[in-house]
Each structure stands twice: as C-alpha cells, then as structure tokens.
Design a protein around this motif. Structure first.
Motif, PDB file in Angstrom:
ATOM      1  N   GLN A  52      -4.809 -22.194  -3.597  1.00 43.83           N
ATOM      2  CA  GLN A  52      -5.260 -20.811  -3.680  1.00 43.83           C
ATOM      3  C   GLN A  52      -4.143 -19.899  -3.207  1.00 43.83           C
ATOM      4  OE1 GLN A  52      -8.806 -20.449  -1.403  1.00 43.83           O
ATOM      5  NE2 GLN A  52     -10.065 -21.465  -2.943  1.00 43.83           N
ATOM      6  N   THR A  53      -3.942 -18.818  -3.926  1.00 46.70           N
ATOM      7  CA  THR A  53      -2.957 -17.826  -3.512  1.00 46.70           C
ATOM      8  C   THR A  53      -3.704 -16.565  -3.105  1.00 46.70           C
ATOM      9  OG1 THR A  53      -2.727 -17.037  -5.778  1.00 46.70           O
ATOM     10  CG2 THR A  53      -1.168 -18.719  -5.065  1.00 46.70           C
ATOM     11  N   PRO A  54      -3.227 -15.917  -2.075  1.00 46.97           N
ATOM     12  CA  PRO A  54      -3.921 -14.704  -1.635  1.00 46.97           C
ATOM     13  C   PRO A  54      -3.822 -13.603  -2.689  1.00 46.97           C
ATOM     14  CG  PRO A  54      -1.881 -14.990  -0.418  1.00 46.97           C
ATOM     15  CD  PRO A  54      -2.065 -16.212  -1.273  1.00 46.97           C
ATOM     16  N   ALA A  55      -4.808 -12.763  -2.704  1.00 45.43           N
ATOM     17  CA  ALA A  55      -4.814 -11.628  -3.624  1.00 45.43           C
ATOM     18  C   ALA A  55      -3.669 -10.692  -3.246  1.00 45.43           C
ATOM     19  CB  ALA A  55      -6.147 -10.894  -3.548  1.00 45.43           C
ATOM     20  N   PRO A  56      -3.034 -10.062  -4.217  1.00 40.73           N
ATOM     21  CA  PRO A  56      -1.884  -9.216  -3.908  1.00 40.73           C
ATOM     22  C   PRO A  56      -2.210  -8.017  -3.031  1.00 40.73           C
ATOM     23  CG  PRO A  56      -2.437  -9.101  -6.253  1.00 40.73           C
ATOM     24  CD  PRO A  56      -3.313 -10.140  -5.624  1.00 40.73           C
ATOM     25  N   HIS A  57      -3.446  -7.550  -3.041  1.00 41.49           N
ATOM     26  CA  HIS A  57      -3.817  -6.375  -2.240  1.00 41.49           C
ATOM     27  C   HIS A  57      -4.927  -6.728  -1.257  1.00 41.49           C
ATOM     28  CE1 HIS A  57      -1.341  -3.877  -4.759  1.00 41.49           C
ATOM     29  NE2 HIS A  57      -1.914  -4.369  -5.823  1.00 41.49           N
ATOM     30  N   SER A  58      -4.839  -7.898  -0.636  1.00 44.03           N
ATOM     31  CA  SER A  58      -5.920  -8.338   0.229  1.00 44.03           C
ATOM     32  C   SER A  58      -5.875  -7.719   1.626  1.00 44.03           C
ATOM     33  CB  SER A  58      -5.902  -9.862   0.357  1.00 44.03           C
ATOM     34  OG  SER A  58      -4.683 -10.268   0.927  1.00 44.03           O
ATOM     35  N   GLY A  59      -4.706  -7.295   2.106  1.00 44.65           N
ATOM     36  CA  GLY A  59      -4.585  -6.732   3.456  1.00 44.65           C
ATOM     37  C   GLY A  59      -4.638  -5.219   3.434  1.00 44.65           C
ATOM     38  N   PRO A  60      -4.518  -4.614   4.625  1.00 49.13           N
ATOM     39  CA  PRO A  60      -4.511  -3.155   4.677  1.00 49.13           C
ATOM     40  C   PRO A  60      -3.258  -2.613   3.985  1.00 49.13           C
ATOM     41  CG  PRO A  60      -3.968  -4.063   6.813  1.00 49.13           C
ATOM     42  CD  PRO A  60      -4.355  -5.222   5.931  1.00 49.13           C
ATOM     43  N   SER A  61      -3.400  -1.480   3.344  1.00 49.23           N
ATOM     44  CA  SER A  61      -2.250  -0.912   2.642  1.00 49.23           C
ATOM     45  C   SER A  61      -1.248  -0.375   3.659  1.00 49.23           C
ATOM     46  CB  SER A  61      -2.682   0.197   1.690  1.00 49.23           C
ATOM     47  OG  SER A  61      -3.213   1.277   2.417  1.00 49.23           O
ATOM     48  N   VAL A  62       0.014  -0.585   3.372  1.00 50.23           N
ATOM     49  CA  VAL A  62       1.094  -0.125   4.241  1.00 50.23           C
ATOM     50  C   VAL A  62       1.645   1.154   3.633  1.00 50.23           C
ATOM     51  CG1 VAL A  62       3.393  -0.652   5.142  1.00 50.23           C
ATOM     52  CG2 VAL A  62       1.672  -2.457   4.964  1.00 50.23           C
ATOM     53  N   ARG A  63       1.659   2.219   4.411  1.00 49.46           N
ATOM     54  CA  ARG A  63       2.222   3.474   3.928  1.00 49.46           C
ATOM     55  C   ARG A  63       3.736   3.344   3.947  1.00 49.46           C
ATOM     56  NH1 ARG A  63      -1.658   7.837   3.690  1.00 49.46           N
ATOM     57  NH2 ARG A  63       0.142   8.740   2.648  1.00 49.46           N
TER      58      ARG A  63
END
Length: 68
Positions: free
Chosen positions: A3-14
């Motif tokens: 399984q690969t993590p989703a590309p936008h799984s974490g909080p967005s970085v400004r």
C-alpha cells in the motif's frame, strides 16, 4: 500488494510563493528574509503589475499640466 500512502493524506504545507519551500512563521508568507526581500524588489522594480486601464505615457492633454 504494497500500500502506498495517498498523495494528500497529511496536513497541507503552506509554501513560500518565491521558492516553494515550507513557510516560516517569522517571515510569513515567505520562508526567509531573502525571499521576503526578493518579493519587495519585484514590486519596486515593477516586476509585478496590477490590472487596470491603459495609461497614455504622453498624458492626457485635456487634464492640464499639474507638474508645475
């Protein structure tokens, strides 16, 4: 299957609008004083423009000469 993590799984970085590195609170919205200063230079040297009506470089002859 791995399984690969989703590309936008974490909080967005400004990101810094100049170099795209993560922002630093002290220089928000930039990452450093260097990027902050580069942005200022872009404004001062007319690297950025705001949309508006076209201005005749010769001036408006009907407006009169207010420079004297």
């Amino acid at each position: 299957m791995s399984q690969t993590p989703a590309p936008h799984s974490g909080p967005s970085v400004r990101r810094c609008p100049i170099c795209r590195k993560p922002r630093v609170a002290e220089f928000t919205p930039f990452c450093s004083s260097r990027c902050r200063d580069r942005d200022l230079v872009n404004w001062l040297e007319e690297g950025y423009t705001l949309p508006g009506p076209v201005v005749d470089p010769e001036g408006d002859p009907e407006a009169g000469d207010f420079g004297n």
